[in-house]
Design a protein around this motif. Structure first.
Motif, PDB file in Angstrom:
ATOM      1  N   TYR A 134      53.569  62.980  60.398  1.00 43.98           N
ATOM      2  CA  TYR A 134      53.879  61.598  60.155  1.00 43.98           C
ATOM      3  C   TYR A 134      55.888  62.593  59.565  1.00 43.98           C
ATOM      4  CZ  TYR A 134      49.666  59.629  59.129  1.00 43.98           C
ATOM      5  OH  TYR A 134      48.878  58.962  59.558  1.00 43.98           O
ATOM      6  N   PRO A 135      56.949  61.460  59.078  1.00 48.56           N
ATOM      7  CA  PRO A 135      57.979  62.096  58.432  1.00 48.56           C
ATOM      8  C   PRO A 135      58.538  62.436  57.373  1.00 48.56           C
ATOM      9  CG  PRO A 135      57.954  59.817  58.839  1.00 48.56           C
ATOM     10  CD  PRO A 135      56.561  60.127  59.203  1.00 48.56           C
ATOM     11  N   THR A 136      59.065  63.303  57.171  1.00 48.26           N
ATOM     12  CA  THR A 136      60.038  63.734  55.987  1.00 48.26           C
ATOM     13  C   THR A 136      60.633  63.502  55.497  1.00 48.26           C
ATOM     14  OG1 THR A 136      60.373  66.095  56.849  1.00 48.26           O
ATOM     15  CG2 THR A 136      58.064  66.228  55.268  1.00 48.26           C
ATOM     16  N   VAL A 137      60.999  62.722  54.944  1.00 47.27           N
ATOM     17  CA  VAL A 137      61.675  61.282  54.481  1.00 47.27           C
ATOM     18  C   VAL A 137      63.132  62.441  52.931  1.00 47.27           C
ATOM     19  CG1 VAL A 137      61.048  58.957  55.713  1.00 47.27           C
ATOM     20  CG2 VAL A 137      60.539  59.777  53.321  1.00 47.27           C
ATOM     21  N   THR A 138      62.421  62.211  52.276  1.00 51.40           N
ATOM     22  CA  THR A 138      62.860  63.045  51.175  1.00 51.40           C
ATOM     23  C   THR A 138      63.022  64.295  50.417  1.00 51.40           C
ATOM     24  OG1 THR A 138      61.461  62.148  48.996  1.00 51.40           O
ATOM     25  CG2 THR A 138      62.656  60.442  50.145  1.00 51.40           C
ATOM     26  N   TRP A 139      63.857  64.776  49.401  1.00 54.75           N
ATOM     27  CA  TRP A 139      62.941  66.111  49.781  1.00 54.75           C
ATOM     28  C   TRP A 139      61.724  66.481  48.808  1.00 54.75           C
ATOM     29  CZ3 TRP A 139      64.013  71.418  50.335  1.00 54.75           C
ATOM     30  CH2 TRP A 139      63.583  71.650  48.867  1.00 54.75           C
ATOM     31  N   ALA A 140      61.286  65.245  47.885  1.00 52.88           N
ATOM     32  CA  ALA A 140      59.906  65.010  47.407  1.00 52.88           C
ATOM     33  C   ALA A 140      58.861  65.360  48.314  1.00 52.88           C
ATOM     34  CB  ALA A 140      59.567  63.841  46.267  1.00 52.88           C
ATOM     35  N   ASP A 141      58.798  65.129  49.956  1.00 51.82           N
ATOM     36  CA  ASP A 141      58.118  65.075  50.753  1.00 51.82           C
ATOM     37  C   ASP A 141      57.512  66.601  50.682  1.00 51.82           C
ATOM     38  OD1 ASP A 141      58.291  62.476  50.589  1.00 51.82           O
ATOM     39  OD2 ASP A 141      58.765  62.306  53.034  1.00 51.82           O
ATOM     40  N   ILE A 142      58.674  67.589  50.820  1.00 57.49           N
ATOM     41  CA  ILE A 142      58.791  69.123  50.851  1.00 57.49           C
ATOM     42  C   ILE A 142      57.794  69.352  49.821  1.00 57.49           C
ATOM     43  CG2 ILE A 142      59.709  70.899  51.197  1.00 57.49           C
ATOM     44  CD1 ILE A 142      60.237  69.023  53.286  1.00 57.49           C
ATOM     45  N   GLY A 143      57.497  68.548  48.464  1.00 54.87           N
ATOM     46  CA  GLY A 143      56.318  68.416  47.385  1.00 54.87           C
ATOM     47  C   GLY A 143      55.195  68.325  47.646  1.00 54.87           C
ATOM     48  N   ALA A 144      55.221  67.867  47.954  1.00 59.29           N
ATOM     49  CA  ALA A 144      53.984  67.086  48.202  1.00 59.29           C
ATOM     50  C   ALA A 144      53.270  67.613  49.780  1.00 59.29           C
ATOM     51  CB  ALA A 144      54.435  65.381  48.798  1.00 59.29           C
ATOM     52  N   ILE A 145      53.706  67.937  50.575  1.00 56.05           N
ATOM     53  CA  ILE A 145      53.521  68.527  52.003  1.00 56.05           C
ATOM     54  C   ILE A 145      52.549  70.411  50.816  1.00 56.05           C
ATOM     55  CG2 ILE A 145      53.670  69.939  53.835  1.00 56.05           C
ATOM     56  CD1 ILE A 145      55.422  67.798  54.536  1.00 56.05           C
ATOM     57  N   GLY A 146      53.303  70.865  50.115  1.00 55.35           N
ATOM     58  CA  GLY A 146      52.817  72.031  49.459  1.00 55.35           C
ATOM     59  C   GLY A 146      51.804  71.543  48.678  1.00 55.35           C
ATOM     60  N   TRP A 147      51.564  71.003  48.421  1.00 54.37           N
ATOM     61  CA  TRP A 147      50.625  70.375  47.094  1.00 54.37           C
ATOM     62  C   TRP A 147      49.257  69.563  47.893  1.00 54.37           C
ATOM     63  CZ3 TRP A 147      50.470  64.425  44.218  1.00 54.37           C
ATOM     64  CH2 TRP A 147      49.846  64.884  42.926  1.00 54.37           C
ATOM     65  N   LEU A 148      50.121  68.655  48.277  1.00 51.86           N
ATOM     66  CA  LEU A 148      48.261  67.585  49.333  1.00 51.86           C
ATOM     67  C   LEU A 148      47.912  68.372  50.530  1.00 51.86           C
ATOM     68  CD1 LEU A 148      50.062  64.139  48.100  1.00 51.86           C
ATOM     69  CD2 LEU A 148      48.357  65.360  46.728  1.00 51.86           C
ATOM     70  N   VAL A 149      48.904  68.679  51.355  1.00 58.53           N
ATOM     71  CA  VAL A 149      49.103  69.115  52.454  1.00 58.53           C
ATOM     72  C   VAL A 149      48.524  70.308  52.246  1.00 58.53           C
ATOM     73  CG1 VAL A 149      49.218  69.806  54.749  1.00 58.53           C
ATOM     74  CG2 VAL A 149      50.084  67.766  53.614  1.00 58.53           C
ATOM     75  N   ASP A 150      49.072  71.783  51.739  1.00 59.34           N
ATOM     76  CA  ASP A 150      48.708  72.942  51.742  1.00 59.34           C
ATOM     77  C   ASP A 150      47.096  73.058  50.637  1.00 59.34           C
ATOM     78  OD1 ASP A 150      50.353  74.962  53.018  1.00 59.34           O
ATOM     79  OD2 ASP A 150      51.444  73.978  52.071  1.00 59.34           O
TER      80      ASP A 150
END
Ligand code: FAQ
Length: 329
Positions: free
Chosen positions: A131-147
Motif C-alpha cells: 500500500y502507498p504512503t501518500v502523506t506524512w500521517a501514513d508514517i505515523g499510521a505505519i508505526g502505530w498500526l503496522v508495527d
C-alpha cells in the motif's frame, strides 16, 4: 499425515512424503509439548523444517520490503529530529531482515536461494507493504498500526519452539515497540495540531485500518497452516485471536487521539469485553498476495534494482573474504 511411515525408522522425508519414523515424530512432539527448544542440529520432521523456512523467510522479506513505504518519506520528514528517528527505524528493519535470514539459514537454506525467491516473485512477503504512503500521517499510521500489529503477532513468536527464531524475535520485538511508540507520537502531534493535520491523521487511519487487520492472515477457517503450526508451537495463537487482541488494544488508542476507526461495527461488547468488527474484504487480501495490490510491482522492481546496484558490494566482500582466507591458510 505421517501414518505411512510407521515402520520406516531412519528414512529421510526430504520430499515431505510422510516417510519419517513414528517413534521419532512422537519423541519430537514430546519435546515440543514439554516446551524444550528445538535447535538447528536437532532432529526435526522435514515438514517442520519447511514450515519454518517458509515463515521465517517470508518474515525476513517483509522486513526488507517494508523499508520502502517509509523510505519514501525520508527526504520529506517535517524536521531533522523526525528524519533521524525515521532513518533509525528503517535501519532497524534492515537489521531484522538480516537476523531472520540468518535464523532461516540455520535450517539449511541459503541466503541466495531465499533472496532469489523474493526477487523472482515466488516468495511472499506481508500484504501490508503493497500500500502507498501518500502523506506524512501514513508514517505515523505505519508505526502505530503496522508495527502495532507486528508486535501483537511477534511477541508470541519469542516463545516459538525453534530456538534461533525465538531468540531473534526477542530483540526484534524490543525494537518494534520503539517503532510503535514513534508512530503513535507522530499522530499525537498531528491530532493536537490544526484541523487539517487532524483530518490527515483520520485519512491515514481510514486507509491503513483494514490492511492492518489483514496482516494477521486469513480467518481461522481459511488458514491452512495454523493447526499444524500451533501443534508444533511455532504459532501460539490463531490468526483471528491475534487480530481480536490487536483490535481490543488499538481502538482505545484511536479514541485517545480523537480519531474513529472506519468500521461502524467496531463497538465494545460490554459482556465479552471485546470490540466487534465488520467483514474483512478477503478478496482484496487475495488480490494483494497474488501480486495485484496497489504497489506490488513497484516494490519488487525497486528491490531488484537495489539488488543489482549492490552487486559490487557483494563482489568486493567476497574478494576480501577470499583474501583473508588465503592469508590465514
Ligand atoms: N501477507 O495458513 P496461513 C513487520 C499467506 S513484519 C501475505 O494463516 P501462516 C515489521 C501465508 O504465508 C510483518 N501473505 O499462514 C515491519 C500462507 O501462504 P503460503 C510480517 C500472507 O504462515 C513493520 C497463506 O497466506 N510478519 O510488519 C499473509 O500460518 C513496519 C495462508 O495463511 C510476519 O511474517 C499476509 N498478511 O500465518 C517492517 C510474522 N497472511 O506460505 C517494516 C511471522 C497469510 O502457504 C515496517 N509470520 N499469508 O504460500 C506469521 O506469523 C505467519 O506466517 C502469518 C500467516 C500469521 C503471517
Amino acid at each position: 499425515m505421517y501414518t505411512q511411515g510407521l515402520d520406516q525408522k531412519g528414512q529421510s522425508d526430504a520430499k515431505g512424503d510422510g516417510l519419517e519414523a513414528a517413534a521419532d515424530l512422537a519423541a519430537f512432539q514430546k519435546r515440543v509439548d514439554a516446551e524444550e527448544k528445538i535447535e538447528a542440529k536437532d532432529w526435526m520432521p522435514e515438514a517442520y523444517r519447511r514450515t519454518l523456512i517458509r515463515q521465517i523467510s517470508q518474515h525476513a522479506h517483509s522486513e526488507i520490503i517494508g523499508m520502502q513505504p517509509e523510505g519514501n518519506w525520508l527526504t520529506r520528514a517535517p524536521s531533522l529530529k523526525r528524519k533521524a528517528i525515521l532513518l533509525a527505524k528503517i535501519q532497524d528493519e534492515a537489521g531484522h531482515g538480516l537476523y531472520l535470514y540468518s535464523a532461516a539459514e540455520t535450517l539449511g537454506v541459503s541466503r541466495d536461494e531465499m533472496v532469489g525467491d523474493l526477487l523472482s516473485g515466488k516468495a511472499k512477503y506481508s500484504s501490508i507493504f503493497n500500500y502507498p504512503t501518500v502523506t506524512w500521517a501514513d508514517i505515523g499510521a505505519i508505526g502505530w498500526l503496522v508495527d502495532g500489529a507486528a508486535i501483537m503477532n511477534q511477541i508470541p513468536l519469542c516463545r516459538c519452539s525453534y530456538g534461533p527464531y525465538s531468540r531473534a524475535m526477542v530483540r526484534i520485538c524490543k525494537e518494534e515497540s520503539f517503532h510503535q511508540r514513534q508512530g503513535y507520537d507522530i499522530l499525537v502531534e498531528l491530532c493536537k495540531g490544526t484541523a487539517e493535520q487532524k483530518a490527515m491523521a483520520q485519512d491515514a487511519l481510514n486507509r491503513w485500518w483494514w490492511p492492518s487487520l489483514m496482516m494477521f492472515g486469513p480467518s481461522d477457517k481459511d488458514s491452512k497452516h495454523s493447526a499444524q503450526s500451533m501443534a508444533w508451537k511455532i504459532k501460539r495463537f490463531s490468526n483471528d485471536e491475534l487480530r481480536q487482541k490487536f483490535i481490543d488494544v488499538t481502538v482505545p488508542q484511536a479514541e485517545f487521539l480523537g480519531l474513529k476507526v472506519p468500521d461502524d461495527e467496531c463497538v465494545l461488547d460490554k459482556k465479552t469485553g471485546h470490540y466487534g468488527h465488520g467483514e474483512i474484504d478477503w478478496q482484496e487480501f487475495i488480490e494483494v498476495i497474488k501480486g495485484n495490490g496497489p504497489c506490488n510491482k513497484q516494490r519488487l522492481a525497486k528491490r531488484r534494482k537495489a539488488h543489482d546496484d549492490g552487486a559490487w558490494v557483494r563482489e568486493a566482500a567476497g574478494a576480501y573474504a577470499e583474501k583473508r582466507a588465503a592469508k590465514a591458510a
